[in-house]
Design a protein around this motif. Structure first.
Motif, PDB file in Angstrom:
ATOM      1  N   VAL A 189     -16.596 -39.741  17.720  1.00  0.00           N
ATOM      2  CA  VAL A 189     -16.853 -38.353  18.118  1.00  0.00           C
ATOM      3  C   VAL A 189     -17.137 -37.506  16.890  1.00  0.00           C
ATOM      4  CG1 VAL A 189     -15.850 -36.305  19.178  1.00  0.00           C
ATOM      5  CG2 VAL A 189     -15.474 -38.547  20.217  1.00  0.00           C
ATOM      6  N   LYS A 190     -16.356 -37.711  15.840  1.00  0.00           N
ATOM      7  CA  LYS A 190     -16.541 -36.942  14.598  1.00  0.00           C
ATOM      8  C   LYS A 190     -17.886 -37.238  13.958  1.00  0.00           C
ATOM      9  CE  LYS A 190     -14.750 -34.174  11.454  1.00  0.00           C
ATOM     10  NZ  LYS A 190     -14.377 -32.770  11.774  1.00  0.00           N
ATOM     11  N   MET A 191     -18.324 -38.489  13.980  1.00  0.00           N
ATOM     12  CA  MET A 191     -19.572 -38.868  13.334  1.00  0.00           C
ATOM     13  C   MET A 191     -20.799 -38.326  14.063  1.00  0.00           C
ATOM     14  SD  MET A 191     -18.804 -42.825  12.211  1.00  0.00           S
ATOM     15  CE  MET A 191     -20.465 -43.081  11.569  1.00  0.00           C
ATOM     16  N   ARG A 198     -29.207 -36.387  22.075  1.00  0.00           N
ATOM     17  CA  ARG A 198     -28.389 -36.255  23.283  1.00  0.00           C
ATOM     18  C   ARG A 198     -27.827 -37.601  23.725  1.00  0.00           C
ATOM     19  NH1 ARG A 198     -26.064 -32.031  25.310  1.00  0.00           N
ATOM     20  NH2 ARG A 198     -26.327 -32.836  27.422  1.00  0.00           N
ATOM     21  N   GLU A 199     -28.477 -38.694  23.348  1.00  0.00           N
ATOM     22  CA  GLU A 199     -28.014 -40.031  23.744  1.00  0.00           C
ATOM     23  C   GLU A 199     -27.225 -40.643  22.597  1.00  0.00           C
ATOM     24  OE1 GLU A 199     -30.265 -42.782  25.866  1.00  0.00           O
ATOM     25  OE2 GLU A 199     -31.657 -41.327  26.695  1.00  0.00           O
ATOM     26  N   ARG A 200     -25.959 -40.911  22.876  1.00  0.00           N
ATOM     27  CA  ARG A 200     -25.068 -41.480  21.874  1.00  0.00           C
ATOM     28  C   ARG A 200     -24.299 -42.627  22.529  1.00  0.00           C
ATOM     29  NH1 ARG A 200     -22.753 -35.461  20.375  1.00  0.00           N
ATOM     30  NH2 ARG A 200     -24.795 -34.520  20.010  1.00  0.00           N
ATOM     31  N   VAL A 201     -24.311 -43.771  21.880  1.00  0.00           N
ATOM     32  CA  VAL A 201     -23.693 -44.972  22.454  1.00  0.00           C
ATOM     33  C   VAL A 201     -22.713 -45.552  21.442  1.00  0.00           C
ATOM     34  CG1 VAL A 201     -24.095 -47.294  23.352  1.00  0.00           C
ATOM     35  CG2 VAL A 201     -25.711 -45.465  23.869  1.00  0.00           C
ATOM     36  N   LEU A 202     -21.534 -45.906  21.914  1.00  0.00           N
ATOM     37  CA  LEU A 202     -20.529 -46.593  21.106  1.00  0.00           C
ATOM     38  C   LEU A 202     -20.236 -47.942  21.746  1.00  0.00           C
ATOM     39  CD1 LEU A 202     -18.287 -46.832  18.937  1.00  0.00           C
ATOM     40  CD2 LEU A 202     -16.777 -45.590  20.522  1.00  0.00           C
ATOM     41  N   ILE A 203     -20.389 -49.016  20.963  1.00  0.00           N
ATOM     42  CA  ILE A 203     -20.020 -50.364  21.417  1.00  0.00           C
ATOM     43  C   ILE A 203     -18.752 -50.743  20.669  1.00  0.00           C
ATOM     44  CG2 ILE A 203     -20.723 -52.772  21.590  1.00  0.00           C
ATOM     45  CD1 ILE A 203     -23.622 -51.838  21.610  1.00  0.00           C
ATOM     46  N   LEU A 204     -17.654 -50.814  21.385  1.00  0.00           N
ATOM     47  CA  LEU A 204     -16.341 -51.031  20.781  1.00  0.00           C
ATOM     48  C   LEU A 204     -15.859 -52.441  21.096  1.00  0.00           C
ATOM     49  CD1 LEU A 204     -13.415 -48.567  20.583  1.00  0.00           C
ATOM     50  CD2 LEU A 204     -12.972 -50.844  21.494  1.00  0.00           C
ATOM     51  N   LEU A 205     -15.528 -53.203  20.049  1.00  0.00           N
ATOM     52  CA  LEU A 205     -15.053 -54.584  20.207  1.00  0.00           C
ATOM     53  C   LEU A 205     -13.650 -54.697  19.641  1.00  0.00           C
ATOM     54  CD1 LEU A 205     -16.863 -57.893  19.701  1.00  0.00           C
ATOM     55  CD2 LEU A 205     -14.796 -57.493  18.366  1.00  0.00           C
ATOM     56  N   THR A 206     -12.756 -55.292  20.430  1.00  0.00           N
ATOM     57  CA  THR A 206     -11.378 -55.475  19.983  1.00  0.00           C
ATOM     58  C   THR A 206     -10.778 -56.717  20.617  1.00  0.00           C
ATOM     59  OG1 THR A 206      -9.200 -54.421  19.852  1.00  0.00           O
ATOM     60  CG2 THR A 206     -10.483 -54.019  21.847  1.00  0.00           C
ATOM     61  N   ASP A 207      -9.744 -57.255  19.946  1.00  0.00           N
ATOM     62  CA  ASP A 207      -9.013 -58.391  20.528  1.00  0.00           C
ATOM     63  C   ASP A 207      -7.550 -58.029  20.734  1.00  0.00           C
ATOM     64  OD1 ASP A 207      -8.048 -58.302  17.964  1.00  0.00           O
ATOM     65  OD2 ASP A 207      -8.120 -60.459  17.635  1.00  0.00           O
ATOM     66  N   GLY A 208      -7.252 -56.709  20.718  1.00  0.00           N
ATOM     67  CA  GLY A 208      -5.862 -56.287  20.871  1.00  0.00           C
ATOM     68  C   GLY A 208      -5.731 -55.124  21.820  1.00  0.00           C
ATOM     69  N   ASN A 209      -4.643 -54.397  21.682  1.00  0.00           N
ATOM     70  CA  ASN A 209      -4.403 -53.223  22.516  1.00  0.00           C
ATOM     71  C   ASN A 209      -4.017 -52.060  21.608  1.00  0.00           C
ATOM     72  OD1 ASN A 209      -1.190 -53.212  22.538  1.00  0.00           O
ATOM     73  ND2 ASN A 209      -1.865 -55.330  22.868  1.00  0.00           N
ATOM     74  N   ASP A 210      -4.069 -50.872  22.158  1.00  0.00           N
ATOM     75  CA  ASP A 210      -3.905 -49.654  21.365  1.00  0.00           C
ATOM     76  C   ASP A 210      -2.441 -49.459  20.998  1.00  0.00           C
ATOM     77  OD1 ASP A 210      -4.717 -47.377  20.058  1.00  0.00           O
ATOM     78  OD2 ASP A 210      -4.614 -46.108  21.834  1.00  0.00           O
ATOM     79  N   THR A 211      -2.047 -50.009  19.830  1.00  0.00           N
ATOM     80  CA  THR A 211      -0.649 -49.941  19.408  1.00  0.00           C
ATOM     81  C   THR A 211      -0.415 -48.976  18.253  1.00  0.00           C
ATOM     82  OG1 THR A 211      -1.014 -51.822  17.917  1.00  0.00           O
ATOM     83  CG2 THR A 211      -0.218 -52.311  20.149  1.00  0.00           C
ATOM     84  N   ALA A 212      -1.477 -48.491  17.623  1.00  0.00           N
ATOM     85  CA  ALA A 212      -1.291 -47.656  16.433  1.00  0.00           C
ATOM     86  C   ALA A 212      -2.078 -46.353  16.485  1.00  0.00           C
ATOM     87  CB  ALA A 212      -1.686 -48.439  15.173  1.00  0.00           C
ATOM     88  N   GLY A 227     -18.422 -35.243  24.567  1.00  0.00           N
ATOM     89  CA  GLY A 227     -19.388 -35.269  23.470  1.00  0.00           C
ATOM     90  C   GLY A 227     -20.625 -36.078  23.782  1.00  0.00           C
ATOM     91  N   HIS A 228     -20.851 -36.411  25.055  1.00  0.00           N
ATOM     92  CA  HIS A 228     -22.033 -37.146  25.515  1.00  0.00           C
ATOM     93  C   HIS A 228     -22.122 -38.540  24.891  1.00  0.00           C
ATOM     94  CE1 HIS A 228     -23.393 -33.339  27.200  1.00  0.00           C
ATOM     95  NE2 HIS A 228     -23.210 -32.789  26.023  1.00  0.00           N
ATOM     96  N   ILE A 229     -20.980 -39.190  24.713  1.00  0.00           N
ATOM     97  CA  ILE A 229     -20.950 -40.539  24.167  1.00  0.00           C
ATOM     98  C   ILE A 229     -20.636 -41.518  25.295  1.00  0.00           C
ATOM     99  CG2 ILE A 229     -19.844 -42.105  22.529  1.00  0.00           C
ATOM    100  CD1 ILE A 229     -19.167 -39.714  20.807  1.00  0.00           C
ATOM    101  N   VAL A 230     -21.493 -42.515  25.457  1.00  0.00           N
ATOM    102  CA  VAL A 230     -21.260 -43.595  26.415  1.00  0.00           C
ATOM    103  C   VAL A 230     -20.625 -44.752  25.651  1.00  0.00           C
ATOM    104  CG1 VAL A 230     -22.327 -45.243  27.991  1.00  0.00           C
ATOM    105  CG2 VAL A 230     -23.184 -42.894  27.865  1.00  0.00           C
ATOM    106  N   ILE A 231     -19.490 -45.241  26.141  1.00  0.00           N
ATOM    107  CA  ILE A 231     -18.765 -46.312  25.447  1.00  0.00           C
ATOM    108  C   ILE A 231     -18.861 -47.598  26.252  1.00  0.00           C
ATOM    109  CG2 ILE A 231     -16.555 -47.059  24.500  1.00  0.00           C
ATOM    110  CD1 ILE A 231     -15.712 -44.165  24.282  1.00  0.00           C
ATOM    111  N   HIS A 232     -19.357 -48.638  25.613  1.00  0.00           N
ATOM    112  CA  HIS A 232     -19.310 -49.995  26.158  1.00  0.00           C
ATOM    113  C   HIS A 232     -18.221 -50.741  25.399  1.00  0.00           C
ATOM    114  CE1 HIS A 232     -23.011 -49.221  28.314  1.00  0.00           C
ATOM    115  NE2 HIS A 232     -23.633 -48.934  27.186  1.00  0.00           N
TER     116      HIS A 232
END
Length: 340
Positions: A189-191, A198-212, A227-232
């Protein structure tokens, strides 16, 4: 192609004629010297006295050069310019961010490379993501890494060579051993907060869970949507594992669903490659085409020509006509001088 930047200024061309026609001639009163021998003086000089104003007469050269110089000055004001061949600019119409988990569990060697050799999860991910970046030639791509902390590894840029080099430098644990998914979304979002796309896409890859994460992942997803960001999201690893090593597929689905994105599960390198290939198709490259035509201004050419003509005229008057006028004056007075 030649054109005038301000062609309407050509309407000034007849202005001197209108001034000459509409305004009265300029007049000036001067004091005269009274002499008792005025008649003798006029006879000696061969002049015939007359009542009224004295009108100065110009020569034929000035009558020709004056309108020519005026036309050149008006042409210069109109702004002659030459249009160069059009230059087409291709600009990215989408911002694409790739967020990669660097927590300690990414060192688990449970993926196979194309040669069948066991590699850690991060090496497999880097190989697939590098190929994905290589195909996205027109998108601005940025890279985010996260573990205990999240930070941008590569800013949004069309320099994909640099992005791929920074991708190759990623190492497990360089952002901490835990997983901060919410913070990674916050960095995205900050970046993009000052982006014009207007088109912003985030591809997020993880092998864990939100612990921190300092911000909960669900809350971060809501901010990203605003912020008009689509997250895959892409989840790899074992959903049945315990603690930090368990991939939370349900949370990833909620994040993707909240922003209008899609969630995927990757169990091996082939599935991971298929996921990125699918994302490449569902988010095709978008570009904006704009045409720019450089302009070369030539206002100085007619302006310089007018200046040269005026300078040449005055030099001619001083060097040719002035001596000629003096010789005529001397010739008129010479008979009277000899008679005396």
């Amino acid at each position: 192609m030649w054109q005038l930047e301000h062609p309407w200024l050509l309407l000034l061309l007849p202005l001197p004629l209108l001034v000459w026609w509409l305004l009265p001639p300029y007049g000036e009163r001067t004091r005269a010297v009274r002499v008792p021998f005025f008649d003798e003086l006029t006879k000696a000089t061969g002049q015939t006295p007359a009542r009224g104003a004295v009108v100065l007469r110009g020569n034929w050269l000035r009558r020709v050069l004056a309108p020519v110089c005026w036309a050149l000055v008006v042409l210069s004001l109109a702004g002659p310019q030459r249009l160069e061949p059009p230059i087409e600019r291709i600009e990215s119409a989408r911002d694409l961010l790739l967020a990669i988990d660097l927590s300690g569990s990414m060192a688990t060697p449970d993926f196979l490379d194309p040669q069948g050799q066991r590699v850690d999860r991060l090496s497999a991910v880097k190989s697939v993501v590098d190929d994905f970046i290589a195909h996205r030639t027109t998108d601005r791509i940025g890279l985010i890494v996260f573990g205990t902390n999240a930070f941008p590894q590569a800013p949004l840029s069309l320099d994909h060579v640099a992005v791929r080099e920074l991708l190759d430098e990623l190492r497990v644990g360089m952002a901490g051993e835990q997983t901060a998914i919410g913070d990674a979304i916050g960095v995205a979002v900050k970046m993009t907060e000052h982006s014009k796309q207007r088109e912003r896409v985030l591809i997020l890859l993880t092998d864990g869970n939100d612990t921190a994460g300092r911000i909960p992942a669900d809350k971060a997803a809501e901010i990203a949507k605003a912020g008009h960001i689509v997250i895959h999201t892409i989840g790899i690893g074992d959903p049945a594992a315990k603690g930090e090593n368990r991939v939370d597929l349900d949370a990833l689905k909620r994040i993707a669903s909240a922003t209008g994105g899609r969630s995927f599960r990757g169990e091996n390198r082939e599935q991971l490659a298929d996921i990125y290939a699918l994302l490449d198709r569902v988010t095709p490259s978008k570009v904006k085409h704009s045409v720019y035509r450089p302009k070369v201004k030539f206002y100085y050419v007619p302006l310089g020509a007018a200046l040269l003509l005026m300078v040449a005229y005055h030099l001619a008057m001083l060097g040719v006509l002035a001596p000629l006028a003096r010789r005529r004056a001397v010739s008129r007075l010479s008979p009277d001088a000899s008679g005396s």
